[in-house]
Write a protein that holds these residues in place. Structure first.
Motif, PDB file in Angstrom:
ATOM      1  N   UNK A 140       0.817  -1.215   0.000  1.00  0.00           N
ATOM      2  CA  UNK A 140       0.000   0.000   0.000  1.00  0.00           C
ATOM      3  C   UNK A 140       0.850   1.263   0.000  1.00  0.00           C
ATOM      4  N   UNK A 141       2.008   1.197   0.644  1.00  0.00           N
ATOM      5  CA  UNK A 141       2.835   2.402   0.679  1.00  0.00           C
ATOM      6  C   UNK A 141       3.320   2.772  -0.718  1.00  0.00           C
ATOM      7  N   UNK A 142       3.710   1.763  -1.501  1.00  0.00           N
ATOM      8  CA  UNK A 142       4.140   2.036  -2.875  1.00  0.00           C
ATOM      9  C   UNK A 142       2.985   2.560  -3.707  1.00  0.00           C
ATOM     10  N   UNK A 143       1.813   1.930  -3.549  1.00  0.00           N
ATOM     11  CA  UNK A 143       0.632   2.363  -4.292  1.00  0.00           C
ATOM     12  C   UNK A 143       0.262   3.788  -3.926  1.00  0.00           C
ATOM     13  N   UNK A 144       0.337   4.110  -2.637  1.00  0.00           N
ATOM     14  CA  UNK A 144       0.004   5.461  -2.183  1.00  0.00           C
ATOM     15  C   UNK A 144       0.944   6.481  -2.787  1.00  0.00           C
ATOM     16  N   UNK A 145       2.232   6.139  -2.833  1.00  0.00           N
ATOM     17  CA  UNK A 145       3.201   7.071  -3.424  1.00  0.00           C
ATOM     18  C   UNK A 145       2.930   7.276  -4.909  1.00  0.00           C
ATOM     19  N   UNK A 146       2.548   6.220  -5.600  1.00  0.00           N
ATOM     20  CA  UNK A 146       2.252   6.340  -7.031  1.00  0.00           C
ATOM     21  C   UNK A 146       1.039   7.243  -7.260  1.00  0.00           C
ATOM     22  N   UNK A 147       0.013   7.046  -6.458  1.00  0.00           N
ATOM     23  CA  UNK A 147      -1.196   7.867  -6.597  1.00  0.00           C
ATOM     24  C   UNK A 147      -0.874   9.328  -6.304  1.00  0.00           C
TER      25      UNK A 147
END
Length: 376
Positions: free
Chosen positions: A82-89
């Protein structure tokens, strides 16, 4: 800069005038810039600028394109991360806000900041609503039309490559029945001109990149375009309005003050930004009191009107927005005449630290004069 399939060859005298004025390299002494800003109800003469064309052509709608990230390859990252996904968003959102581009009509007049309102008046015979450097709002200008508003260097009159998107919010005939036209424009968001303006169907146009308040949060220009645009080389009328991020050493050499380096008093730039941003609120309170008590308002409750336009002071942790807000406060339209013009320097600053220095020095020098009962 070529614009294949979009631009026509610039041949008119007005277009050549705009291109020449736009070649920003450095500030030289020169005649003061004459604008069209007037108090509502006052007359407005023609600027003497030559129109781009006699054709009645309405500027085309903006063509906005936003760079989008491609979807990741299978297995590039786990959905559970989720942390990677959050950074991408978050990165995509920043990209949409600051990396989008458009082709937009150019208007050269005032170094407007977001939130500021410009009240203009055009004489009855000036149907094209001419501005500076051969630009115009156009005969068919209407509420909702948007422009790339570019200011000019205070000393030389050279057109700045960084400005603000403005929108027409009001067009009305002069209430006095003179046949003149009143126009109100509101600053929306910062932008940067990419390359040179060009002529399209008789209209001065330019490709722009929309910016966030903090210049360092916007994708930079290629090195060759930065040199051509003169980024960071424009200064305002006061001593500290020079290029932010690069200062001159004692021997004239350039001293880098990029992010993470030390500031003037040994603090890191990040620490200086926090200190300057916190201090601005106190300076604003003192400045506002001096303006009111000294009778420097040029119309009843002028400060209250200005603050109704630009809103409350931004939070201290948004240093770039706070610096721009201070510039809009002490350099309003119509002018108060109690501070040096710092808006061109704010727009040209390379980073938040530079913007905060310009805002701090501008309001501090204004306070010093107001304490003596002096205006500019």
């Amino acid at each position: 800069m070529s614009h294949q399939g979009m631009a026509t060859v610039i041949t008119s005298a007005a277009s050549q005038k705009l291109k020449a004025a736009f070649r920003v390299q450095s500030v030289h002494s020169g005649p003061p810039v004459r604008g069209h800003l007037v108090r509502r109800g006052a007359g407005l003469g023609s600027s003497g600028s030559t129109s781009l064309s006699n054709r009645k052509i309405r500027p085309r709608p903006l063509r906005v394109t936003t760079a989008m990230a491609l979807p990741p390859e299978d297995g590039e990252f786990a959905v559970s991360d989720l942390s990677t996904l959050t950074r991408r968003v978050a990165a995509l959102k920043r990209q949409e806000q600051t990396g989008s581009t458009a082709t937009i009509q150019v208007a050269v007049l005032d170094a407007t900041l977001p939130g500021q309102r410009l009240s203009l008046k055009f004489q009855k015979m000036d149907v094209k609503k001419r501005l500076n450097a051969g630009t115009e709002l156009g005969e068919l200008a209407a509420v909702g039309d948007k422009y790339a508003m570019l200011g000019q260097a205070p000393s030389s009159g050279q057109v700045l490559p960084l400005g603000t998107e403005v929108e027409i919010t009001r067009i009305a005939p002069d209430p006095a029945g003179t046949g003149d036209t009143e126009v109100e424009l509101v600053g929306l968001r910062r932008l940067r001109i990419e390359g040179q303006p060009f002529n399209e169907n008789g209209i001065a146009m330019a490709k722009v990149t929309f910016m966030s308040f903090a210049p360092e949060d916007t994708p930079p220009l290629p090195a060759e375009e930065s040199l051509e645009a003169g980024a960071g080389s424009i200064s305002g009328d006061h001593p500290s309005a020079g290029a932010a991020g690069v200062v001159r050493g004692g021997g004239g050499e350039e001293v880098d003050q990029s992010e993470g380096s030390m500031g003037d008093d040994g603090r890191s730039k990040a620490e200086e930004c926090v200190r300057m941003s916190d201090r601005l609120e106190q300076l604003v309170d003192e400045w506002s009191g001096l303006v009111r008590l000294g009778g420097f308002e040029r119309q009843p409750d002028q400060l209250q009107l200005i603050r109704s336009h630009i809103g409350p002071i931004p939070p201290a942790d948004e240093g770039a927005r706070r610096a721009a807000w201070v510039g809009a406060l002490i350099n309003p339209t119509p002018a108060l005449g109690v501070a040096y013009e710092i808006r061109p320097a704010l727009l040209m600053a390379r980073d938040t630290h530079g913007m905060l220095r310009v805002a701090t020095d501008g309001i501090t020098m204004s306070i010093e004069r107001l304490r003596k009962g002096k205006s500019f």
